[in-house]
Motif scaffolding. Sequence first.
Motif, PDB file in Angstrom:
ATOM      1  N   GLU A  61      -7.259  -9.344  -3.615  1.00  0.00           N
ATOM      2  CA  GLU A  61      -8.398  -8.458  -3.353  1.00  0.00           C
ATOM      3  C   GLU A  61      -9.087  -8.790  -2.035  1.00  0.00           C
ATOM      4  O   GLU A  61      -9.567  -7.893  -1.333  1.00  0.00           O
ATOM      5  CB  GLU A  61      -9.388  -8.518  -4.506  1.00  0.00           C
ATOM      6  CG  GLU A  61      -8.872  -7.884  -5.789  1.00  0.00           C
ATOM      7  CD  GLU A  61      -9.927  -7.822  -6.879  1.00  0.00           C
ATOM      8  OE1 GLU A  61     -11.085  -8.212  -6.606  1.00  0.00           O
ATOM      9  OE2 GLU A  61      -9.589  -7.397  -7.998  1.00  0.00           O
ATOM     10  N   ARG A 105      -9.398  -3.236   4.733  1.00  0.00           N
ATOM     11  CA  ARG A 105      -9.984  -1.949   4.355  1.00  0.00           C
ATOM     12  C   ARG A 105     -10.178  -0.981   5.525  1.00  0.00           C
ATOM     13  O   ARG A 105      -9.905   0.220   5.369  1.00  0.00           O
ATOM     14  CB  ARG A 105     -11.317  -2.178   3.657  1.00  0.00           C
ATOM     15  CG  ARG A 105     -11.939  -0.913   3.071  1.00  0.00           C
ATOM     16  CD  ARG A 105     -11.197  -0.461   1.835  1.00  0.00           C
ATOM     17  NE  ARG A 105     -11.296  -1.460   0.772  1.00  0.00           N
ATOM     18  CZ  ARG A 105     -10.552  -1.449  -0.327  1.00  0.00           C
ATOM     19  NH1 ARG A 105      -9.637  -0.513  -0.495  1.00  0.00           N
ATOM     20  NH2 ARG A 105     -10.700  -2.379  -1.235  1.00  0.00           N
ATOM     21  N   PRO A 106     -10.622  -1.430   6.697  1.00  0.00           N
ATOM     22  CA  PRO A 106     -10.782  -0.457   7.786  1.00  0.00           C
ATOM     23  C   PRO A 106      -9.481   0.268   8.139  1.00  0.00           C
ATOM     24  O   PRO A 106      -9.488   1.471   8.407  1.00  0.00           O
ATOM     25  CB  PRO A 106     -11.277  -1.314   8.953  1.00  0.00           C
ATOM     26  CG  PRO A 106     -11.959  -2.474   8.296  1.00  0.00           C
ATOM     27  CD  PRO A 106     -11.140  -2.763   7.077  1.00  0.00           C
ATOM     28  N   LEU A 116      -2.291   0.263  -4.215  1.00  0.00           N
ATOM     29  CA  LEU A 116      -2.404  -1.064  -3.615  1.00  0.00           C
ATOM     30  C   LEU A 116      -2.005  -2.173  -4.575  1.00  0.00           C
ATOM     31  O   LEU A 116      -2.259  -2.107  -5.777  1.00  0.00           O
ATOM     32  CB  LEU A 116      -3.845  -1.308  -3.164  1.00  0.00           C
ATOM     33  CG  LEU A 116      -4.435  -0.273  -2.202  1.00  0.00           C
ATOM     34  CD1 LEU A 116      -5.912  -0.555  -1.970  1.00  0.00           C
ATOM     35  CD2 LEU A 116      -3.687  -0.261  -0.883  1.00  0.00           C
ATOM     36  N   HIS A 132      -6.220   0.180  -6.659  1.00  0.00           N
ATOM     37  CA  HIS A 132      -5.672  -1.172  -6.689  1.00  0.00           C
ATOM     38  C   HIS A 132      -5.074  -1.410  -8.070  1.00  0.00           C
ATOM     39  O   HIS A 132      -5.791  -1.386  -9.071  1.00  0.00           O
ATOM     40  CB  HIS A 132      -6.770  -2.182  -6.384  1.00  0.00           C
ATOM     41  CG  HIS A 132      -6.261  -3.585  -6.272  1.00  0.00           C
ATOM     42  ND1 HIS A 132      -7.045  -4.683  -6.466  1.00  0.00           N
ATOM     43  CD2 HIS A 132      -5.014  -4.076  -5.976  1.00  0.00           C
ATOM     44  CE1 HIS A 132      -6.336  -5.791  -6.302  1.00  0.00           C
ATOM     45  NE2 HIS A 132      -5.103  -5.443  -6.000  1.00  0.00           N
ATOM     46  N   ALA A 177       0.863  -1.185   0.000  1.00  0.00           N
ATOM     47  CA  ALA A 177       0.000   0.000   0.000  1.00  0.00           C
ATOM     48  C   ALA A 177       0.901   1.237   0.000  1.00  0.00           C
ATOM     49  O   ALA A 177       0.979   1.975   0.981  1.00  0.00           O
ATOM     50  CB  ALA A 177      -0.927   0.003   1.210  1.00  0.00           C
ATOM     51  N   ILE A 218      -7.055  -7.260   0.727  1.00  0.00           N
ATOM     52  CA  ILE A 218      -7.246  -5.808   0.730  1.00  0.00           C
ATOM     53  C   ILE A 218      -8.604  -5.462   1.338  1.00  0.00           C
ATOM     54  O   ILE A 218      -8.714  -4.518   2.134  1.00  0.00           O
ATOM     55  CB  ILE A 218      -7.105  -5.253  -0.695  1.00  0.00           C
ATOM     56  CG1 ILE A 218      -5.633  -5.346  -1.138  1.00  0.00           C
ATOM     57  CG2 ILE A 218      -7.605  -3.815  -0.778  1.00  0.00           C
ATOM     58  CD1 ILE A 218      -5.397  -4.993  -2.589  1.00  0.00           C
ATOM     59  N   ALA A 219      -9.626  -6.242   1.001  1.00  0.00           N
ATOM     60  CA  ALA A 219     -10.952  -5.997   1.574  1.00  0.00           C
ATOM     61  C   ALA A 219     -10.931  -6.183   3.088  1.00  0.00           C
ATOM     62  O   ALA A 219     -11.537  -5.408   3.840  1.00  0.00           O
ATOM     63  CB  ALA A 219     -11.980  -6.930   0.936  1.00  0.00           C
ATOM     64  N   GLN A 260      -7.768   5.409  -2.686  1.00  0.00           N
ATOM     65  CA  GLN A 260      -7.002   4.170  -2.892  1.00  0.00           C
ATOM     66  C   GLN A 260      -7.188   3.699  -4.328  1.00  0.00           C
ATOM     67  O   GLN A 260      -8.264   3.825  -4.901  1.00  0.00           O
ATOM     68  CB  GLN A 260      -7.488   3.082  -1.932  1.00  0.00           C
ATOM     69  CG  GLN A 260      -7.345   3.460  -0.462  1.00  0.00           C
ATOM     70  CD  GLN A 260      -8.147   2.556   0.451  1.00  0.00           C
ATOM     71  OE1 GLN A 260      -8.476   1.434   0.097  1.00  0.00           O
ATOM     72  NE2 GLN A 260      -8.485   3.059   1.629  1.00  0.00           N
ATOM     73  N   LEU A 307      -6.802   0.557   6.019  1.00  0.00           N
ATOM     74  CA  LEU A 307      -6.446   1.357   4.844  1.00  0.00           C
ATOM     75  C   LEU A 307      -7.255   2.650   4.804  1.00  0.00           C
ATOM     76  O   LEU A 307      -6.717   3.722   4.502  1.00  0.00           O
ATOM     77  CB  LEU A 307      -6.686   0.540   3.561  1.00  0.00           C
ATOM     78  CG  LEU A 307      -5.847  -0.727   3.407  1.00  0.00           C
ATOM     79  CD1 LEU A 307      -6.312  -1.519   2.191  1.00  0.00           C
ATOM     80  CD2 LEU A 307      -4.364  -0.391   3.283  1.00  0.00           C
ATOM     81  N   ASP A 308      -8.547   2.555   5.105  1.00  0.00           N
ATOM     82  CA  ASP A 308      -9.391   3.750   5.109  1.00  0.00           C
ATOM     83  C   ASP A 308      -8.955   4.739   6.180  1.00  0.00           C
ATOM     84  O   ASP A 308      -9.078   5.960   5.997  1.00  0.00           O
ATOM     85  CB  ASP A 308     -10.853   3.367   5.337  1.00  0.00           C
ATOM     86  CG  ASP A 308     -11.490   2.716   4.119  1.00  0.00           C
ATOM     87  OD1 ASP A 308     -10.882   2.759   3.031  1.00  0.00           O
ATOM     88  OD2 ASP A 308     -12.604   2.162   4.261  1.00  0.00           O
TER      89      ASP A 308
END
Length: 298
Positions: free
Chosen positions: A138, A145-146, A134, A157, A116, A141-142, A155, A148-149
């Motif tokens: 996937e 996500r909290p 990213l 990918h 990232a 990454i999902a 963002q 990363l956010d």
Amino acid sequence: MTEPVAVYGLGNMGFVQAERIARAFPTLVFDLSPERLAAAATAFGAKAIKSAADVAQCRFVVLCLPHPDASRAVLRELRPHLRSDAIVIETSTVNPDDVREFAGVLEGVGAELIDASILAGVSQMEAGTATLLLGGDEALIAAARPVLDAIAIRQKHFGALGAGAAAKVINNAVAHAVMVVVAEAGSMAMANDVEIDKLIGLLSDPEMGLHRPLTFRYAKRVLGDDYEGGMPLLAARKDSELAQTLAYRSGVPLFAIQACHSVYELGVAAGYADEDYAAIAKLWRDWGKPAAPSPKPS
């Protein structure tokens, strides 16, 4: 989520990143500087990591370190202590080969890694306008996500593991090369009584120097493999010769612009003289390293 997030690296960017994470999660931090650890405790209540075993309570571990060797050393130390469902988020600026090697360090313990890379300066990270580039699975990454956010809402990918890191290095390579070209252009302008504010306006026009090679010649001609019409490569070589002459007569040292002239010479020698000058991209295809994917059949 109430589980803590571990952050390794409290340099200028890492500190601000950890601060943003701490707004959403309890945060554990590590840095070689006791002063940085104390500052993080004061500024956003982070707890210092005392030993690698402390990360056993964290599903997410964020790296923001100054060199690939530092990331490698940290991961080797953390490996025996990582949870089997741990996800390491590598935000340091490294090459894709480094990212894939780091993922290999984690093999056998269940922990996974995504890249990232941060596309921003410290002020952009502070303002929440940074972008994360990213790479990786996937689903991972999902799951991340909290976190990363919390770091940055913006963002993109780019694909498989390492693709985000590659995109960051490529972006920086372009930016740094353009900086040399802009300095050369400014020097030529100053030596020839061109008003600098008007030069900036000219080069920043969407139809002019900085934008059009990317948004038209690369995005349309190269990607479409369409080199008919337009400004011939031979004419572009002539313009490049004029720039060399202008700089020489003005006593302006050239580096990037001078080096780029060689590519136009090679393009003419390869037989592309009458095609649009975007045809220089065909040279990389000739060398077995195409600059764009083959166009899809219509």
